[in-house]
Scaffold this active site. Structure first.
Site, PDB file in Angstrom:
ATOM      1  CB  ALA A 172       6.768  -0.520   4.919  1.00  0.00           C
ATOM      2  CG  ASP A 173       8.057  -5.836   5.675  1.00  0.00           C
ATOM      3  OD1 ASP A 173       8.263  -5.743   4.459  1.00  0.00           O
ATOM      4  OD2 ASP A 173       8.965  -5.996   6.503  1.00  0.00           O
ATOM      5  CG  LEU A 174       2.992  -5.706   9.555  1.00  0.00           C
ATOM      6  CD1 LEU A 174       2.814  -5.057  10.922  1.00  0.00           C
ATOM      7  CD2 LEU A 174       2.668  -7.191   9.629  1.00  0.00           C
ATOM      8  CB  SER A 176       3.349  -4.324   1.156  1.00  0.00           C
ATOM      9  OG  SER A 176       4.211  -5.012   2.024  1.00  0.00           O
ATOM     10  N   GLY A 177       1.464  -6.463   2.754  1.00  0.00           N
ATOM     11  CA  GLY A 177       0.785  -7.754   2.847  1.00  0.00           C
ATOM     12  C   GLY A 177      -0.725  -7.597   2.838  1.00  0.00           C
TER      13      GLY A 177
END
Length: 390
Positions: A172-174, A176-177
């Site tokens: 999810a972090d990757l 969104s980045g």
């Protein structure tokens, strides 16, 4: 050496992973990225470990190393008037500002996005949150695993419906980045026409929902709720992991032509098995698995993969990460970069996933990569640059 973004200055106010991944992508493309960190501690991920590497007094987190290549570091206390003024001087010169504070934090620091864009109307702002900037849960803090669960991804991942699993990286972090960097590039292109910057917003929730793909329309159009079902595709069969004599291989038969090739290559009669069409095979998935694994039962994995290649079936093994990074194909794609770190010396990092070629097909080397910075490493040079450019 130059890159597509070599005329772009990015001020990076982010920490952890979503924002740093976005700014690292921009740095990989040639942007000058100035990472603003908290004095003393720096980015949260500097303390995330083990593993740590280096001397005990100057150890580095491998987590931080994964998301911060091609950046400069300066430590600023955003509650300090002098440091805040220095940040504003950076903003005046910046093309892009990236932040992932909780909603309202920048305003309380006197750094609201509207006031920043009033100072610098050409500024593109990327703002990443956990669940969105507005809506009934807009102020909610976001962490990757929570977002994976809340956005439905864990319900689709695991050995079965009662075994929800997170993806093995902070996806999810990757994502969104990645979506954030994509939005910034669009906003920079729009600025060429309008002369003004815009605000790009995304979230961990949005990034995961944005990649639901066929699982999303499976519900919104067909009314079916997808659930985890292990290593087999919910809409294609056979497509997944199958066991053989000494291990397992993966195959992907995404067309009826491939299924016919497979049957011919392994002596199967799809009509006799009642498995002629993909729809029939999906409905009888357990029978398909049994048929395929019976055909593989006398094969070891390596000769089986060779046979599948000979027949023309897309197939592969499940590699561990040491095998991936030791694989010649990985190296051939530029996915490893060597950098000279100020405290660790020569280290190898996972590299950027993009390559560039000219019209003749020759690869164009865009830049030499720089190592993730130590905390406040570039304070002197950044301050001198601001003074000389005043």
């Amino acid at each position: 050496m130059t890159g597509p973004l070599d005329d772009v200055l990015v001020v990076d106010l982010t920490r952890a992973l979503a924002g740093p991944h976005a700014t690292m992508m921009m740095g990989d493309l040639g942007a000058r990225v100035i990472k603003v960190e908290a004095p003393g501690t720096g980015d949260d991920t500097r303390g995330w470990g083990p593993p740590f590497v280096g001397d005990p007094g100057r150890r580095e987190s491998t987590y931080f190393l994964a998301a911060n290549r091609n950046k400069e570091s300066i430590a600023l206390d955003l509650k300090d008037e002098g440091d805040r003024e220095l940040l504003l001087r950076l903003v005046d010169r910046a093309d892009v500002l990236v932040e992932n504070f909780r909603t309202g934090v920048l305003e309380r620091l006197g750094l609201g996005i509207a006031s920043l864009q009033e100072r610098n109307p050409r500024l593109v702002v990327l703002s990443i949150t956990g669940f969105g900037h507005d809506g009934p849960e807009g102020g909610r803090a976001g962490y990757d695993q929570i977002a994976q669960g809340e956005a439905g991804l864990m319900s689709l991942t695991g050995s079965g419906p009662d075994d929800p699993q997170r993806v093995g990286v902070p996806i999810a972090d990757l994502l969104s980045g990645m979506y954030g960097a994509y939005g910034v590039l669009a906003a920079l292109n729009e600025r060429h026409r309008t002369g003004r910057g815009t605000v790009v917003r995304t979230s961990l929730l949005a990034s995961v929902v944005g990649v639901h793909a066929f699982q999303g329309t499976r519900w919104t159009v067909a009314g079916e709720v997808g659930r985890a079902q292990g290593n087999h595709h919910p809409s294609i069969a056979p497509y997944g992991l199958f066991h053989c004599r000494d291990g397992a291989v993966q195959i992907a038969l995404g067309s009826e032509g491939l299924w016919r090739k497979f049957c011919e290559g392994f002596g199967l009669d799809p009509a006799a098995e009642g498995l002629v069409t993909n729809e029939e095979r999906v409905a009888a998935r357990e029978r398909v698995i049994e048929v395929v694994e019976t055909a593989f039962a006398d094969w070891d994995a390596e000769p089986l993969l060779a046979r599948l290649a000979e027949v023309g079936i897309p197939a592969g093994k499940v590699r561990t990460l040491d095998e991936v990074y030791g694989w010649d194909q990985t190296a051939s794609q530029g996915l490893l970069v060597d950098v000279e770190h100020p405290t660790l010396g020569r280290v190898t990092l996972p590299g950027p996933p993009l390559r560039f070629f000219d019209a003749a097909g020759a690869e164009v080397t865009r830049r030499e990569h720089s190592p993730p910075p130590v905390l406040d490493e570039h304070a002197g040079s950044i301050r001198s640059w601001l003074e000389s450019d005043a």
